[in-house]
Design an enzyme around this catalytic site. Structure first.
Site: not given
Ligand code: NAP
Length: 311
Positions: A138, A141-142
């Protein structure tokens, strides 16, 4: 199924992505006593999508977070009840559908399954060991952990392309490793990828191993045309090699195709009367927010007709 308090509903929806939220909007507006069960965030895969450009009504696009929030607000306005639990088992007991979660047993007259997809694993040495330590599924997200880093993205579909484009905001350089010599993703994303100076493409190649000590440091890559092996240094490996449906808990109950997608008729009804499926977990041609929303509305309407016919 044993033990636990039994709660009863007209409709239960499993999964709170765009299909489930739309189904919940429709059944709640039809004044059917509805429960939506979702273990993660409402919005599902939308919540990890930076911008959604192909959902009509938002000419400049809309962030996945914002579209999720708006859909949730709209369903709750009509009284949809939501619980944060994981559905682990579904059974039928004559006309009753029985849904078991970690701590509760629910009974309902009709069920709508909207469990979507999960990321497929690449299945190479190092993938499991370094997940969360440089291996990610993701970018939204990261990506912020990879400021000015050298990143590898694996895959050639829409996910790989859109996530690679998002990563360019943070990373120094991104190499997309793809197993063929042509991308699968939508043309407009391909054009953006080819035009982006931060993105390089490594064709006809596959990652064979992810290496490091406490975090990722490199990947071993094989060229499928020449058989040549190489090692690329990297600080992050983002894997987007496809999706598989979250339907394992339904095996044996209803007809699934070879890949595990739920087979339905044109009204989204499964092989079990009174159980419907909507969104990405259903066998169909196109998996997008727009088609998930359409499925959710169809399944909810069909469920309502099913209940009326039972009276
Ligand atoms: P996908 O379309 O199935 O693409 C998976 C990619 O990974 C393909 O390029 C495939 O290569 C490659 N791949 C599969 N297994 C591999 C392996 N073992 N080793 C190396 N490469 C492997 O999956 P996706 O990109 O996640 O998209 C899934 C669905 O979501 C699609 O319908 C897509 O349109 C949709 N989606 C849409 C958007 C958007 O519209 N904004 C964004 C994301 C996803 P091959 O091409 O050779 O098969």
């Amino acid at each position: 199924m044993e033990g636990g308090e039994i709660k009863k509903y007209d409709v239960i929806i499993i999964g709170g992505g765009p299909a489930g939220l739309t189904a919940g909007l429709y059944t709640s507006r039809s004044r059917l006593n509805t429960l939506l069960i979702e273990i993660g965030l409402l919005g599902g895969q939308m919540t990890t999508t930076e911008v959604i450009e192909n959902y009509p009504g938002f000419p400049q696009g809309i962030t996945g977070d914002e579209l999720s929030r708006l859909m949730e607000e709209q369903t709750k306005r009509f009284g949809l009840e939501v619980v944060s639990q994981e559905a682990v088992e579904v059974k039928t007991d004559r006309e009753t559908k029985v849904v078991k979660t970690d701590d509760t047993i629910y009974h309902c007259k009709t069920l709508i399954i909207c469990t979507g997809n999960e990321w497929q694993k690449l299945g190479v040495p190092g993938e499991k060991e370094f997940t969360g330590k440089g291996v990610s599924y993701c970018a939204t997200c990261d990506a912020a952990f990879f400021q000015d880093c050298q990143i590898i993205v694996v895959g050639g579909g829409d996910s790989a392309l859109t996530e690679a484009l998002y990563l360019t905001k943070f990373a120094k350089e991104i190499t997309i490793i793809h197993r063929r010599d042509a991308l699968r993703g939508t043309k407009i994303y391909q054009e953006r990828v080819f035009a982006n100076p931060k993105i390089k493409l490594l064709w006809n190649s596959v990652v064979q191993e992810i290496k490091g000590d406490s975090v990722v440091q490199s990947v071993l890559v094989k060229n499928l045309k020449t058989g040549e092996m190489g090692e690329l240094e990297t600080e992050g490996v983002f894997l987007f090699v496809g999706l598989s449906p979250r339907t394992q808990f339904l095996k044996g109950l209803m007809k699934l195709d070879g890949a595990g997608y739920i087979i339905t008729d044109e009204n989204c009804e499964t092989s079990v009367k009174g159980i419907f499926a909507a969104g990405d977990c259903r066998k169909k041609l196109l998996r997008q927010v727009a088609t998930a929303v359409g499925d959710g509305a169809t399944a909810a309407f069909a469920a309502e007709k099913f209940l009326e016919a039972r009276k």
